[in-house]
Design a protein around this motif. Sequence first.
Motif, PDB file in Angstrom:
ATOM      1  N   LEU A 149      -7.468 -24.867   8.443  1.00 34.10           N
ATOM      2  CA  LEU A 149      -8.313 -23.921   9.155  1.00 34.10           C
ATOM      3  C   LEU A 149      -9.728 -24.098   8.606  1.00 34.10           C
ATOM      4  O   LEU A 149      -9.969 -23.914   7.412  1.00 34.10           O
ATOM      5  N   ALA A 150     -10.631 -24.496   9.474  1.00 36.38           N
ATOM      6  CA  ALA A 150     -12.002 -24.728   9.050  1.00 36.38           C
ATOM      7  C   ALA A 150     -12.710 -23.409   8.792  1.00 36.38           C
ATOM      8  O   ALA A 150     -12.297 -22.355   9.290  1.00 36.38           O
ATOM      9  N   ARG A 151     -13.763 -23.465   7.981  1.00 40.64           N
ATOM     10  CA  ARG A 151     -14.569 -22.259   7.778  1.00 40.64           C
ATOM     11  C   ARG A 151     -15.011 -21.765   9.148  1.00 40.64           C
ATOM     12  O   ARG A 151     -15.348 -22.533  10.033  1.00 40.64           O
ATOM     13  N   GLY A 152     -14.931 -20.500   9.338  1.00 38.35           N
ATOM     14  CA  GLY A 152     -15.225 -19.924  10.646  1.00 38.35           C
ATOM     15  C   GLY A 152     -14.003 -19.691  11.498  1.00 38.35           C
ATOM     16  O   GLY A 152     -14.074 -18.980  12.502  1.00 38.35           O
ATOM     17  N   GLU A 153     -12.842 -20.299  11.118  1.00 39.57           N
ATOM     18  CA  GLU A 153     -11.612 -20.063  11.869  1.00 39.57           C
ATOM     19  C   GLU A 153     -10.758 -18.957  11.245  1.00 39.57           C
ATOM     20  O   GLU A 153      -9.796 -18.509  11.863  1.00 39.57           O
ATOM     21  N   VAL A 154     -11.107 -18.540  10.039  1.00 38.85           N
ATOM     22  CA  VAL A 154     -10.495 -17.366   9.419  1.00 38.85           C
ATOM     23  C   VAL A 154     -11.555 -16.281   9.401  1.00 38.85           C
ATOM     24  O   VAL A 154     -12.549 -16.372   8.685  1.00 38.85           O
ATOM     25  N   LEU A 155     -11.366 -15.273  10.232  1.00 36.60           N
ATOM     26  CA  LEU A 155     -12.372 -14.234  10.422  1.00 36.60           C
ATOM     27  C   LEU A 155     -12.065 -13.063   9.511  1.00 36.60           C
ATOM     28  O   LEU A 155     -11.256 -12.192   9.829  1.00 36.60           O
ATOM     29  N   MET A 156     -12.673 -13.072   8.332  1.00 30.57           N
ATOM     30  CA  MET A 156     -12.507 -11.973   7.386  1.00 30.57           C
ATOM     31  C   MET A 156     -13.711 -11.951   6.457  1.00 30.57           C
ATOM     32  O   MET A 156     -14.392 -12.961   6.273  1.00 30.57           O
ATOM     33  N   SER A 157     -13.951 -10.805   5.893  1.00 28.68           N
ATOM     34  CA  SER A 157     -15.095 -10.639   5.005  1.00 28.68           C
ATOM     35  C   SER A 157     -14.982 -11.567   3.805  1.00 28.68           C
ATOM     36  O   SER A 157     -13.929 -11.657   3.168  1.00 28.68           O
ATOM     37  N   GLY A 158     -16.050 -12.291   3.516  1.00 24.57           N
ATOM     38  CA  GLY A 158     -16.080 -13.157   2.350  1.00 24.57           C
ATOM     39  C   GLY A 158     -15.462 -14.522   2.563  1.00 24.57           C
ATOM     40  O   GLY A 158     -15.416 -15.333   1.645  1.00 24.57           O
ATOM     41  N   SER A 159     -14.960 -14.817   3.764  1.00 28.05           N
ATOM     42  CA  SER A 159     -14.331 -16.113   4.017  1.00 28.05           C
ATOM     43  C   SER A 159     -15.388 -17.125   4.441  1.00 28.05           C
ATOM     44  O   SER A 159     -15.999 -16.983   5.494  1.00 28.05           O
ATOM     45  N   SER A 160     -15.600 -18.131   3.604  1.00 28.62           N
ATOM     46  CA  SER A 160     -16.621 -19.127   3.939  1.00 28.62           C
ATOM     47  C   SER A 160     -16.192 -20.539   3.561  1.00 28.62           C
ATOM     48  O   SER A 160     -17.007 -21.431   3.463  1.00 28.62           O
ATOM     49  N   LYS A 161     -14.874 -20.751   3.330  1.00 22.23           N
ATOM     50  CA  LYS A 161     -14.387 -22.070   2.933  1.00 22.23           C
ATOM     51  C   LYS A 161     -13.327 -22.558   3.900  1.00 22.23           C
ATOM     52  O   LYS A 161     -12.640 -21.760   4.546  1.00 22.23           O
ATOM     53  N   ASP A 162     -13.173 -23.872   3.965  1.00 22.29           N
ATOM     54  CA  ASP A 162     -12.021 -24.430   4.647  1.00 22.29           C
ATOM     55  C   ASP A 162     -10.762 -23.989   3.902  1.00 22.29           C
ATOM     56  O   ASP A 162     -10.782 -23.791   2.679  1.00 22.29           O
ATOM     57  N   ALA A 163      -9.662 -23.830   4.635  1.00 24.03           N
ATOM     58  CA  ALA A 163      -8.412 -23.373   4.027  1.00 24.03           C
ATOM     59  C   ALA A 163      -7.242 -24.123   4.640  1.00 24.03           C
ATOM     60  O   ALA A 163      -7.367 -24.733   5.702  1.00 24.03           O
ATOM     61  N   GLN A 164      -6.116 -24.077   3.957  1.00 21.73           N
ATOM     62  CA  GLN A 164      -4.895 -24.636   4.520  1.00 21.73           C
ATOM     63  C   GLN A 164      -3.791 -23.588   4.450  1.00 21.73           C
ATOM     64  O   GLN A 164      -3.722 -22.796   3.518  1.00 21.73           O
ATOM     65  N   LEU A 165      -2.942 -23.604   5.471  1.00 21.42           N
ATOM     66  CA  LEU A 165      -1.862 -22.629   5.613  1.00 21.42           C
ATOM     67  C   LEU A 165      -0.592 -23.257   5.057  1.00 21.42           C
ATOM     68  O   LEU A 165      -0.121 -24.281   5.556  1.00 21.42           O
ATOM     69  N   GLU A 166      -0.041 -22.657   4.012  1.00 20.44           N
ATOM     70  CA  GLU A 166       1.091 -23.234   3.290  1.00 20.44           C
ATOM     71  C   GLU A 166       2.409 -22.804   3.937  1.00 20.44           C
ATOM     72  O   GLU A 166       2.992 -21.778   3.591  1.00 20.44           O
ATOM     73  N   LEU A 167       2.910 -23.624   4.867  1.00 19.04           N
ATOM     74  CA  LEU A 167       4.081 -23.234   5.653  1.00 19.04           C
ATOM     75  C   LEU A 167       5.375 -23.243   4.850  1.00 19.04           C
ATOM     76  O   LEU A 167       6.363 -22.646   5.272  1.00 19.04           O
ATOM     77  N   GLY A 168       5.389 -23.898   3.716  1.00 11.10           N
ATOM     78  CA  GLY A 168       6.600 -23.938   2.904  1.00 11.10           C
ATOM     79  C   GLY A 168       6.779 -22.738   2.001  1.00 11.10           C
ATOM     80  O   GLY A 168       7.729 -22.692   1.224  1.00 11.10           O
ATOM     81  N   HIS A 169       5.891 -21.753   2.101  1.00 15.94           N
ATOM     82  CA  HIS A 169       5.941 -20.581   1.207  1.00 15.94           C
ATOM     83  C   HIS A 169       5.994 -19.281   2.006  1.00 15.94           C
ATOM     84  O   HIS A 169       5.254 -18.351   1.746  1.00 15.94           O
ATOM     85  N   LEU A 170       6.867 -19.225   2.972  1.00 15.73           N
ATOM     86  CA  LEU A 170       6.936 -18.079   3.873  1.00 15.73           C
ATOM     87  C   LEU A 170       7.545 -16.856   3.183  1.00 15.73           C
ATOM     88  O   LEU A 170       8.566 -16.950   2.493  1.00 15.73           O
ATOM     89  N   TRP A 171       6.882 -15.688   3.362  1.00 16.86           N
ATOM     90  CA  TRP A 171       7.405 -14.413   2.865  1.00 16.86           C
ATOM     91  C   TRP A 171       7.321 -13.371   3.978  1.00 16.86           C
ATOM     92  O   TRP A 171       6.536 -13.520   4.927  1.00 16.86           O
ATOM     93  N   SER A 172       8.142 -12.342   3.846  1.00 20.98           N
ATOM     94  CA  SER A 172       8.067 -11.210   4.768  1.00 20.98           C
ATOM     95  C   SER A 172       7.439 -10.023   4.046  1.00 20.98           C
ATOM     96  O   SER A 172       7.663  -9.814   2.849  1.00 20.98           O
TER      97      SER A 172
END
Length: 199
Positions: A149-172
Amino acid sequence: MPTLPPGTQVSIRPEAFARLMFRPPEDSAILVAVHDAGLLARSSFHTQLLGFADGFIIWAGALSEDLLEVISEGGGDPRMLLGEAIGTGGRLWDVIWPGELVIDPERGPLATTYQGERPWVVIGTIDGGDLLAAPLNEAGNPKWYTPLLARGEVLMSGSSKDAQLELGHLWSFPGSLPAVGSVAAGAQERVLENLRKYF
């Protein structure tokens, strides 16, 4: 590497169970739901777990096999039911902040359990309304199972970096957790395609 195939029924060792902030109900049947590719990960004992009651998913968590005891082998693969929960629910794409996964973080980590407070992205809903979520991590080591997820694709306060979604660590997590942000509409279809491939 993890050795328990999908469908193996396990229990969480009492000393680990007591430290979990988001525990499975004690009467649930816990099955391994690791991706087959996870069984080839030579450097990690990490696995994915699902808790069931009356045939419905009621909990998800990701722990090390070292924290588990085998109850029985040879159950059906629960990943099909997990796949049906992905991409569902009215909270899809919310970003939540559940806090620590362990009750007493000062004692140190539980093996392969995500440590520290971080944002998680809701990628589905399980029976009873709890949220299925995957953690966001810094985009330092992208893999086929960590959609970027590129910066700007995660819309939250203080988010300004590229990120990756860790699909192998799913929690409820409880459905009562408030949203602290969301995934931008322009990224949702691309990420959903990655989710469908993985789950």
